[in-house]
Design an enzyme around this catalytic site. Sequence first.
Site, PDB file in Angstrom:
ATOM      1  N   SER A  31      -0.318   0.231   3.403  1.00 41.75           N
ATOM      2  CA  SER A  31      -1.772   0.200   3.222  1.00 41.75           C
ATOM      3  C   SER A  31      -2.247  -1.155   2.709  1.00 41.75           C
ATOM      4  CB  SER A  31      -2.223   1.317   2.277  1.00 41.75           C
ATOM      5  OG  SER A  31      -3.578   1.644   2.497  1.00 41.75           O
ATOM      6  N   GLY A  53     -11.798   5.286   1.542  1.00 38.35           N
ATOM      7  CA  GLY A  53     -10.673   4.460   1.176  1.00 38.35           C
ATOM      8  C   GLY A  53      -9.799   4.171   2.385  1.00 38.35           C
ATOM      9  N   SER A  54      -8.511   4.079   2.160  1.00 37.44           N
ATOM     10  CA  SER A  54      -7.605   3.626   3.217  1.00 37.44           C
ATOM     11  C   SER A  54      -7.372   4.641   4.329  1.00 37.44           C
ATOM     12  CB  SER A  54      -6.264   3.222   2.603  1.00 37.44           C
ATOM     13  OG  SER A  54      -6.423   2.078   1.793  1.00 37.44           O
ATOM     14  N   THR A  55      -7.858   5.876   4.197  1.00 37.46           N
ATOM     15  CA  THR A  55      -7.772   6.785   5.342  1.00 37.46           C
ATOM     16  C   THR A  55      -8.579   6.238   6.513  1.00 37.46           C
ATOM     17  OG1 THR A  55      -9.642   8.153   4.606  1.00 37.46           O
ATOM     18  CG2 THR A  55      -7.432   8.818   3.868  1.00 37.46           C
ATOM     19  N   LYS A  70      -8.504   3.352   7.555  1.00 35.10           N
ATOM     20  CA  LYS A  70      -7.684   2.392   8.291  1.00 35.10           C
ATOM     21  C   LYS A  70      -7.169   2.983   9.610  1.00 35.10           C
ATOM     22  CE  LYS A  70      -6.422  -0.244   4.193  1.00 35.10           C
ATOM     23  NZ  LYS A  70      -5.432  -0.465   3.120  1.00 35.10           N
TER      24      LYS A  70
END
Length: 485
Positions: free
Chosen positions: A278, A217-219, A221
């Site tokens: 995010s 997921g957004s980790t 990013k």
Amino acid sequence: MNRPIRRLSFVVAFLFASLLVSTTMIQFVYAKDLNARPDNRRTLLSSYARERGQILVGDTAVAKSVPVSNDYKWLRTYPLGAAYAHVTGYYSFYGGGGGLEQAENGLLSGSSDKLAFRRVSDFFTGRRTTGASLELTLDDRVQQAAIKALDGRKGAAVALNPSTGEILAMVSNPSYNPATLSGHDLGKVDTAYKALNGAADKPLVNRAIGGDLYPPGSTFKIVTAAAALSSGRFAPDSVLPGPAALDLPQTTTDLPNIGNRACGDNDETTFLHAMEISCNSAFGHLGLELGADALRDQAAKFGVGDQLSIPMRVTPSSVPAELNEPQLAQSAVGQYDVRVTPLQVAMFSAAVANRGIVMRPHLVRSVLSSDLSVIERSEPEQLSEAVTPEVAAQLTEMMEAVVENGSGKPAQVDGVRVAGKTGTAEHDPEQRAHAWFTGFAPAQDPQIAVAVVVESGGDADSEARGGGAVGGPIAKAMIEAGLKR
């Protein structure tokens, strides 16, 4: 001598020669393989005749052998039960299973070549030969804080010392009690193993370093941001498109933001604000601008794809080798087929915390003799340089904003600047998203980096209610324990 007797003597001589050759082969050529066979009862019983080394967390033995009055002579015990099960693994009549009991069996049993000199010394001095003990890098306060905060939910938590790579905590839920597999009643052991191995929630799997792996997921990013900043084309104050959904090429499917909201006025946002809230559309745009090779190369610099041993084998994380443009945009926000371990996500944060340097993670601080003198000590080892110190400082600023003003507020610690990143990873239309949080503290002098994932614990409609609200408090508890607050 008549001909029949001469022929018989040749046959007898051949048989004796065959026996001599086969005995020599068994004793000198095949001996090692035969001794290692899991069904060799004689070898297994002989291994019980020698006291197995302890596995230590601080001054506490989380695995040790106690004497018993039967053929086995020693019983392997696990005083803290399920709390360290995936770290220790178990040792039974069938050998070591999982964890350090398997990965460092040679040292714990005393059969390792590293202990050859000590075995010779024991022979001449008459000392009882025992296995070596392992002193671990784990911090029981952080481990227990993670266990308590996870509160039985499926998932995993990892904590690292950013400057050394020492693993401070490693928790996987659900867990199990290794004692149920280490007893001498082989019928009960077999029944317990079959039940654990066949359980739908896979308690024997160490989710922190293996299993089916997770979409980050957004980790992820953090990786995309690192690639963008390292390219020199973007800075934290760069303006990026941030519409409610990014129009992807080659498909009618868009890349939406959580909640289908634009990330700023006029469908624009700054890079820092995109990280703070995010923003999927902004990071999908970055992925398309950077290209698949740049994204994969940056991930590799953080350790993605590396074959790691801690000393247990870590399943390599991965970014797909082939990505079309829609897949690239989805990968840039940690979706599509990007897969990671929680340990790898902790390494993302640890690298940023350590001024861009990735340290090789390790679990064993030192190998000790029976009198607890040091036989071997682990030294910190650099694995790679993920980003420059300048880029690491920019990432730290952006990750601080996530916790101070954005989706990571639940990870705030009073009096401590925390840098972090939330994640909400969709994985199954029939289930809720996975909830992630990763970060480090104190931001200005990092001492601990963490990663937490709670399976199906997130909210696909809100990053703050997913990774922030679910993963943030767990990370906070671990950080507070690590900073001894």
